[in-house]
Each structure stands twice: as C-alpha cells, then as structure tokens.
Design a protein around this motif. Structure first.
Motif, mmCIF file in Angstrom:
data_model
loop_
_atom_site.group_PDB
_atom_site.id
_atom_site.type_symbol
_atom_site.label_atom_id
_atom_site.label_comp_id
_atom_site.label_asym_id
_atom_site.label_seq_id
_atom_site.Cartn_x
_atom_site.Cartn_y
_atom_site.Cartn_z
ATOM 1 N N GLN A 140 0.832 -1.202 0.000
ATOM 2 C CA GLN A 140 0.000 0.000 0.000
ATOM 3 C C GLN A 140 0.868 1.253 0.000
ATOM 4 O O GLN A 140 0.535 2.236 -0.657
ATOM 5 C CB GLN A 140 -0.952 -0.006 1.204
ATOM 6 N N SER A 143 1.795 1.961 -3.502
ATOM 7 C CA SER A 143 0.684 2.603 -4.218
ATOM 8 C C SER A 143 0.569 4.070 -3.841
ATOM 9 O O SER A 143 0.262 4.915 -4.675
ATOM 10 C CB SER A 143 -0.630 1.880 -3.913
ATOM 11 N N LEU A 157 -7.713 0.755 -3.172
ATOM 12 C CA LEU A 157 -6.640 -0.240 -3.087
ATOM 13 C C LEU A 157 -6.469 -0.775 -1.671
ATOM 14 O O LEU A 157 -6.251 -1.977 -1.471
ATOM 15 C CB LEU A 157 -5.329 0.345 -3.608
#
Length: 192
Positions: A140, A143, A157
């Motif tokens: 994460q 991202s 996400l």
C-alpha cells in the motif's frame, strides 16, 4: 554515336534539373548550361515553370544501399538524429524502478508500531498475522508513492488489500481511509 547521344541526353537532363531547382523564376522555358549558354529545351522532359518538378529531377538521391553516410560519431551507418531538429523523437524518459516507493521490511519496533496502529482501527485487520499485515502495508505504501494525490484510488486499493475471513470484500471505505492514515504515520515514507 551512342556515346554522343548518351552525353546529349545527360546534358539535357542536367539542364532540366538545374532549371527545375533554379530559383530565378525564368518563364522563357529555356534552360542554360553551367557556362551560361542556352540549350534547346527538350520537349518531352522539360516541365513548365509553373508545374511541379518531376520526382526524378527534383528529389535528391539517397545514398546507395551498399554505401553508408557518416554519422555524428564519424562512423558509418544510419545518421543519428539531432535532438534539436524539429520532428526528431524526444529522448525516452527512464521508467522508475519496480520497487519505487516500496519501503524496506521494518524492524521489530516499527512492526510493533504498525500492528498497534492497525489494531487501534480494528483488530481484525491484522487478525494475528503481523507478517501478512506488514506485506500488505508495504504494498500500500508503494501505491501511495505511485498515486500520491488520488485519494479515491488509494482508499479503493487499501480496501482490496486489507481483507479478513469476516471481511472478504475489505473493511469499507471509511476504515480503508483510516488504514492509509495509519500507514502514513508509521511505515510509509513522506512523498517528495
């Protein structure tokens, strides 16, 4: 006789080529040789001055396939395009490394802080699997590095990454936003 005919033909073609390339704008239809003396116009090969010149006379010839033009480096081959030339392709932008934004595996202290922050949101997020939670958190973070301003995508996400048997579709957008905040506070590096 053949040699004279060939020489006359070549001279006429050269004169037509010079006349076609000339910028004098002469409309008399007569071509002149390099010495300046007029030559008889060839009726079948001469083009009117207002018509487009023929491809054979106006197009510069390319190097023969067996000869190569020298390049900017002095070697032979295909010339290198000049970067300042209009229409030249722009240099390719290097791609970021595949692990850009992926933080290193945290030590035990940082792992403890991360697990505590996620447990404060909902204990089911970690679910007794801290290694799995750390891997999801690192992904994460990557991202977050790739989409630093797209909060909607980051929430989506996080909701996809952080699941549990009781929450197979994620914990919902509100919890996912809290997860992102907890990751920014503990594991994820600040964006530059």
């Amino acid at each position: 006789m053949r040699t004279r005919l060939l020489a006359a033909t070549l001279t006429a073609l050269a004169a037509v080529s010079l006349a076609a390339c000339s910028s004098s704008g002469s409309s008399s239809g007569k071509a002149t040789t390099a010495a300046g003396s007029p030559t008889a116009p060839a009726a079948s090969t001469a083009a009117p001055s207002d018509a487009a010149p023929s491809d054979a006379a106006a197009t510069p010839s390319a190097p023969a396939p067996d000869t190569a033009a020298p390049t900017a480096g002095g070697t032979t081959g295909t010339p290198a395009p000049d970067a300042g030339t209009p229409g030249a392709p722009a240099p390719a932008k290097p791609a970021p490394p595949a692990d850009a934004g992926l933080p290193a595996k945290p030590g035990t202290d940082l792992t403890g802080k991360l697990v505590a922050a996620l447990d404060a949101i909902d204990p089911a997020i970690v679910g007794g699997k801290p290694d799995q939670a750390v891997d999801r958190a690192r992904n994460q973070c990557q991202s977050m590095f790739q989409f630093p301003k797209d909060t909607g995508k980051l929430v989506e996400l996080a909701n996809q990454r952080f699941t549990s048997p009781d929450h197979p579709q994620g914990f919902g957008p509100d919890t996912a936003a809290k997860i992102n905040d907890a990751l920014r506070a503990t594991l994820c590096p600040a964006p530059r």
